[in-house]
Design a protein around this motif. Structure first.
Motif, PDB file in Angstrom:
ATOM      1  N   VAL A  51       1.669  -0.861   0.167  1.00 21.03           N
ATOM      2  CA  VAL A  51       0.149  -0.139   0.261  1.00 21.03           C
ATOM      3  C   VAL A  51       0.813   1.167  -0.178  1.00 21.03           C
ATOM      4  N   GLN A  52       0.261   2.448  -0.268  1.00 19.14           N
ATOM      5  CA  GLN A  52       0.830   3.442  -0.390  1.00 19.14           C
ATOM      6  C   GLN A  52       0.021   4.809   0.673  1.00 19.14           C
ATOM      7  N   VAL A  53       0.427   5.076   1.978  1.00 22.01           N
ATOM      8  CA  VAL A  53       0.068   5.511   2.697  1.00 22.01           C
ATOM      9  C   VAL A  53       0.521   7.231   2.735  1.00 22.01           C
ATOM     10  N   SER A  54      -0.574   8.407   2.785  1.00 18.93           N
ATOM     11  CA  SER A  54       0.345   9.507   3.138  1.00 18.93           C
ATOM     12  C   SER A  54      -0.047  10.162   4.013  1.00 18.93           C
ATOM     13  N   GLY A  55       1.144  10.852   4.947  1.00 19.98           N
ATOM     14  CA  GLY A  55       0.150  11.969   6.007  1.00 19.98           C
ATOM     15  C   GLY A  55       1.136  12.347   6.565  1.00 19.98           C
ATOM     16  N   ASN A  56       0.799  13.289   7.753  1.00 20.48           N
ATOM     17  CA  ASN A  56       1.606  14.104   8.287  1.00 20.48           C
ATOM     18  C   ASN A  56       1.948  13.691   9.402  1.00 20.48           C
ATOM     19  N   VAL A  57       4.238  13.642   9.803  1.00 24.25           N
ATOM     20  CA  VAL A  57       4.358  12.936  10.751  1.00 24.25           C
ATOM     21  C   VAL A  57       4.487  14.050  12.140  1.00 24.25           C
ATOM     22  N   VAL A  58       3.530  12.839  13.575  1.00 25.56           N
ATOM     23  CA  VAL A  58       3.003  13.397  14.721  1.00 25.56           C
ATOM     24  C   VAL A  58       4.439  14.212  15.828  1.00 25.56           C
ATOM     25  N   GLN A  59       3.608  14.628  15.841  1.00 28.32           N
ATOM     26  CA  GLN A  59       4.884  15.936  16.307  1.00 28.32           C
ATOM     27  C   GLN A  59       5.863  14.849  17.092  1.00 28.32           C
ATOM     28  N   PHE A  71       8.052   6.393  12.982  1.00 26.85           N
ATOM     29  CA  PHE A  71       7.192   7.505  13.030  1.00 26.85           C
ATOM     30  C   PHE A  71       6.210   7.685  13.225  1.00 26.85           C
ATOM     31  N   LYS A  72       5.108   8.023  13.321  1.00 28.24           N
ATOM     32  CA  LYS A  72       3.321   8.261  12.938  1.00 28.24           C
ATOM     33  C   LYS A  72       3.301   9.120  12.182  1.00 28.24           C
ATOM     34  N   ILE A  73       2.066   8.988  11.277  1.00 27.66           N
ATOM     35  CA  ILE A  73       1.446   9.514  10.933  1.00 27.66           C
ATOM     36  C   ILE A  73      -0.063  10.349  10.820  1.00 27.66           C
ATOM     37  N   TYR A  74      -0.614  10.756  10.541  1.00 31.99           N
ATOM     38  CA  TYR A  74      -2.519  11.373  10.746  1.00 31.99           C
ATOM     39  C   TYR A  74      -2.556  11.871   9.240  1.00 31.99           C
ATOM     40  N   GLY A  97      11.070  15.745   8.624  1.00 29.94           N
ATOM     41  CA  GLY A  97      10.873  16.018  10.321  1.00 29.94           C
ATOM     42  C   GLY A  97       9.392  16.612  10.894  1.00 29.94           C
ATOM     43  N   ASN A  98       9.003  17.087  12.028  1.00 30.48           N
ATOM     44  CA  ASN A  98       7.586  17.076  13.067  1.00 30.48           C
ATOM     45  C   ASN A  98       6.594  18.137  11.500  1.00 30.48           C
ATOM     46  N   ASP A  99       5.565  16.882  11.271  1.00 31.11           N
ATOM     47  CA  ASP A  99       4.494  17.405  10.014  1.00 31.11           C
ATOM     48  C   ASP A  99       4.951  17.264   8.850  1.00 31.11           C
ATOM     49  N   VAL A 100       5.736  17.425   8.449  1.00 36.18           N
ATOM     50  CA  VAL A 100       6.515  17.124   7.201  1.00 36.18           C
ATOM     51  C   VAL A 100       5.269  15.624   6.947  1.00 36.18           C
ATOM     52  N   THR A 101       4.573  16.192   5.678  1.00 34.96           N
ATOM     53  CA  THR A 101       4.251  15.457   4.790  1.00 34.96           C
ATOM     54  C   THR A 101       5.060  14.374   3.801  1.00 34.96           C
ATOM     55  N   ALA A 102       4.869  13.216   4.936  1.00 35.37           N
ATOM     56  CA  ALA A 102       4.646  11.265   3.901  1.00 35.37           C
ATOM     57  C   ALA A 102       4.875  10.852   4.064  1.00 35.37           C
ATOM     58  N   VAL A 184      22.555  24.449  14.433  1.00 33.25           N
ATOM     59  CA  VAL A 184      21.564  24.913  14.013  1.00 33.25           C
ATOM     60  C   VAL A 184      20.408  23.861  14.632  1.00 33.25           C
ATOM     61  N   THR A 185      19.339  23.685  15.634  1.00 36.01           N
ATOM     62  CA  THR A 185      19.145  22.445  16.232  1.00 36.01           C
ATOM     63  C   THR A 185      17.640  22.584  15.147  1.00 36.01           C
ATOM     64  N   PHE A 186      16.416  22.558  14.900  1.00 32.74           N
ATOM     65  CA  PHE A 186      15.344  22.998  14.746  1.00 32.74           C
ATOM     66  C   PHE A 186      14.400  21.149  13.687  1.00 32.74           C
ATOM     67  N   ASP A 187      13.852  20.668  14.765  1.00 34.14           N
ATOM     68  CA  ASP A 187      13.021  19.634  14.653  1.00 34.14           C
ATOM     69  C   ASP A 187      11.767  19.854  13.459  1.00 34.14           C
TER      70      ASP A 187
END
Length: 221
Positions: A51-59, A71-74, A97-102, A184-187
């Motif tokens: 399957v192919q699933v698209s979602g945003n990475v959970v914070q 990681f988890k996606i929603y 990173g956080n909330d990126v579309t995966a 630089v740090t950035f999540d």
């Protein structure tokens, strides 16, 4: 047609049939993945189906152990409480990173985890004017007086320093004038346009450790 010729044709036909069977088996094993939503994948996993699933990475849901990223996606347009766990055996790109579309492609195992074999991340580009931003040299020149204060700083991404979220320093920015460097740090999610040599405008604060904790990263525009 003599008997010898018939035997030869039968042998050739047999080889062709075997080749066709192997080709069909290969194609069948590499069919396009079925596109499903996060909810469909979470509620009806259909273990073993590609399957192919698209979602945003959970914070802050991601972690890396060895070369395995979990990681988890929603679904940002669905119920944020419905989430799908993903396991990717491979290095994440610097855009992760956080909330990126995966966009995750793979098979869901018996535990309901998507064993991802292909991972693509997408983040829209953001642009910001650098006129009001400090240079790296100016920021460092303030010393302890600016520690913890929210500021904007502009610099160039140092080649070879870009990493994925959760891997330590995300990148290093360099002052174009005197070569001063700032880790630089950035999540959060980075656009794939953020690359070696890109001029970026950062919002955040510098800590006592000398690292800049960014809350936002934009391309100079």
């Amino acid at each position: 047609m003599n008997a010898k010729m018939k035997k030869r044709m039968i042998a050739v036909s047999g080889v062709i049939i075997i080749v066709l069977i192997l080709v069909l088996a290969f194609v069948g094993g590499n069919t396009a993945a079925q596109t499903v939503s996060v909810a469909e994948a979470a509620e009806n996993p259909q273990a073993g189906q590609k399957v192919q699933v698209s979602g945003n990475v959970v914070q802050d849901s991601f972690s890396t152990s060895g070369n395995v990223l979990t990681f988890k996606i929603y679904d940002p347009e669905g119920d944020p409480a419905t989430q799908l766990e993903v396991r990717y055996d491979g290095a994440a790109s610097s855009t992760f990173g956080n909330d990126v579309t995966a966009i995750c492609t793979g098979k869901i195992d018996d535990a309901g985890v998507l064993q991802c074999s292909e991972l693509v991340t997408k983040c829209p580009s953001k642009y910001e004017n650098a006129d009001s931003a400090l240079t790296v040299s100016q920021l460092l020149g303030y010393g302890d007086g600016v520690v913890g204060n929210v500021v904007k700083v502009a610099g160039t991404v140092k080649a070879g320093t870009l990493t994925a979220a959760g891997m330590g320093d995300r990148f290093v920015v360099v002052d174009a004038e005197d070569g001063s460097e700032l880790p630089v740090t950035f999540d959060g999610a980075l656009s794939d346009e953020v690359a070696d040599g890109s001029t970026v405008v950062l919002t955040g604060s510098i800590g006592a450790d000398g690292k800049f904790a960014a809350t936002d990263v934009a391309l100079e525009g």
